[in-house]
Design an enzyme around this catalytic site. Sequence first.
Site, mmCIF file in Angstrom:
data_model
loop_
_atom_site.group_PDB
_atom_site.id
_atom_site.type_symbol
_atom_site.label_atom_id
_atom_site.label_comp_id
_atom_site.label_asym_id
_atom_site.label_seq_id
_atom_site.Cartn_x
_atom_site.Cartn_y
_atom_site.Cartn_z
ATOM 1 N N TRP A 89 0.846 -1.189 0.000
ATOM 2 C CA TRP A 89 0.000 0.000 0.000
ATOM 3 C C TRP A 89 0.885 1.244 0.000
ATOM 4 O O TRP A 89 1.842 1.345 0.767
ATOM 5 C CB TRP A 89 -0.914 0.022 1.217
ATOM 6 C CG TRP A 89 -1.796 1.243 1.196
ATOM 7 C CD1 TRP A 89 -1.584 2.435 1.822
ATOM 8 C CD2 TRP A 89 -3.009 1.387 0.448
ATOM 9 N NE1 TRP A 89 -2.587 3.327 1.513
ATOM 10 C CE2 TRP A 89 -3.483 2.708 0.683
ATOM 11 C CE3 TRP A 89 -3.745 0.539 -0.381
ATOM 12 C CZ2 TRP A 89 -4.656 3.185 0.116
ATOM 13 C CZ3 TRP A 89 -4.916 1.019 -0.944
ATOM 14 C CH2 TRP A 89 -5.363 2.324 -0.701
ATOM 15 N N LEU A 90 0.568 2.201 -0.863
ATOM 16 C CA LEU A 90 1.326 3.441 -0.959
ATOM 17 C C LEU A 90 0.378 4.624 -0.833
ATOM 18 O O LEU A 90 -0.704 4.613 -1.422
ATOM 19 C CB LEU A 90 2.053 3.519 -2.304
ATOM 20 C CG LEU A 90 3.129 2.469 -2.564
ATOM 21 C CD1 LEU A 90 3.537 2.479 -4.032
ATOM 22 C CD2 LEU A 90 4.346 2.712 -1.675
ATOM 23 N N ASP A 191 2.278 3.279 -21.422
ATOM 24 C CA ASP A 191 0.942 3.851 -21.213
ATOM 25 C C ASP A 191 1.084 5.076 -20.320
ATOM 26 O O ASP A 191 0.459 5.176 -19.265
ATOM 27 C CB ASP A 191 0.022 2.803 -20.570
ATOM 28 C CG ASP A 191 -1.445 3.244 -20.525
ATOM 29 O OD1 ASP A 191 -1.811 4.212 -21.225
ATOM 30 O OD2 ASP A 191 -2.223 2.624 -19.758
#
Length: 281
Positions: A89-90, A191
């Site tokens: 998790w960031l 992308d």
Amino acid sequence: MGKLSNAWLEQLPFKNVSEISSVSGGDINDSYSIVADDKEYFMKVQPNRGKQFFEHEVEGINKLNQRCLTPQIITYGEINGDGYLIQNWLDLSPIGDQNKLGKLLANVHKDIGPNYGLDHNFDLGKIPKNNHWQDNWSSFFINQRLSSLIQMAMDKGLINSNEIDKFNNVIDSFKFDMKNHDSAPSLLHGDLWSGNFSFVEGEPILIDPDVFYGDREFDIGVSTVFGGFNSDFYESYNQSFPLDEGWQRRIKYYQLYYLTAHLVMFGQMYLPSVNSILDQF
């Protein structure tokens, strides 16, 4: 996919999943925050597509993290036919020093590959990618990127014969321009829109890659389509790894590619933007 069942969650490689909630994470995957074994993680789920759906992203992150900050892959796998990918998790922020971001991308692009392409294709996305190795960028981009998009747009009835003629003009122009452009196969994010970079404690990070080795102007062109990259980014990039003269003109080919991809994925609303570039050739 909706809410994940307890039976599904119990098959994750954790002893105990104590919390789960949906979070925003793009339009391709279902995304969640999960707390498992007293740690918080980010999890993507791709219904009915299996483990292999995430293999390309995992490879991309593993390649990029040799050159820049990326999320950490915890694990990925398959439950009841659904693919899943779990990352650390960031706490991400869209705000940060884009000078650093420009230097970061330049460092990624300095990874020069043996040829244009990648070791495998990616066939499970909305737009399948033929990554078969080529020693010529013009051939790779035309035959393995742009032409397949044009065919998909034709098959969906999104472009007419007049627009097809304009695309053919673009292809002729691209072939001519590439004869006078010194291209090299750089590692690309693939992308690079503003939703795929962020900052963690002030440091830039790249997420959700679609990597292959190609002309680095491809990433630069994609970055200009929807905004979010400021002048500091481009100036810093050019100081770190100067682009060849004429790049501002050549990136129109990659803007057209990206907009045509959105036309194929999301429909007619992107046709005016596609035509605005077609009309320049």
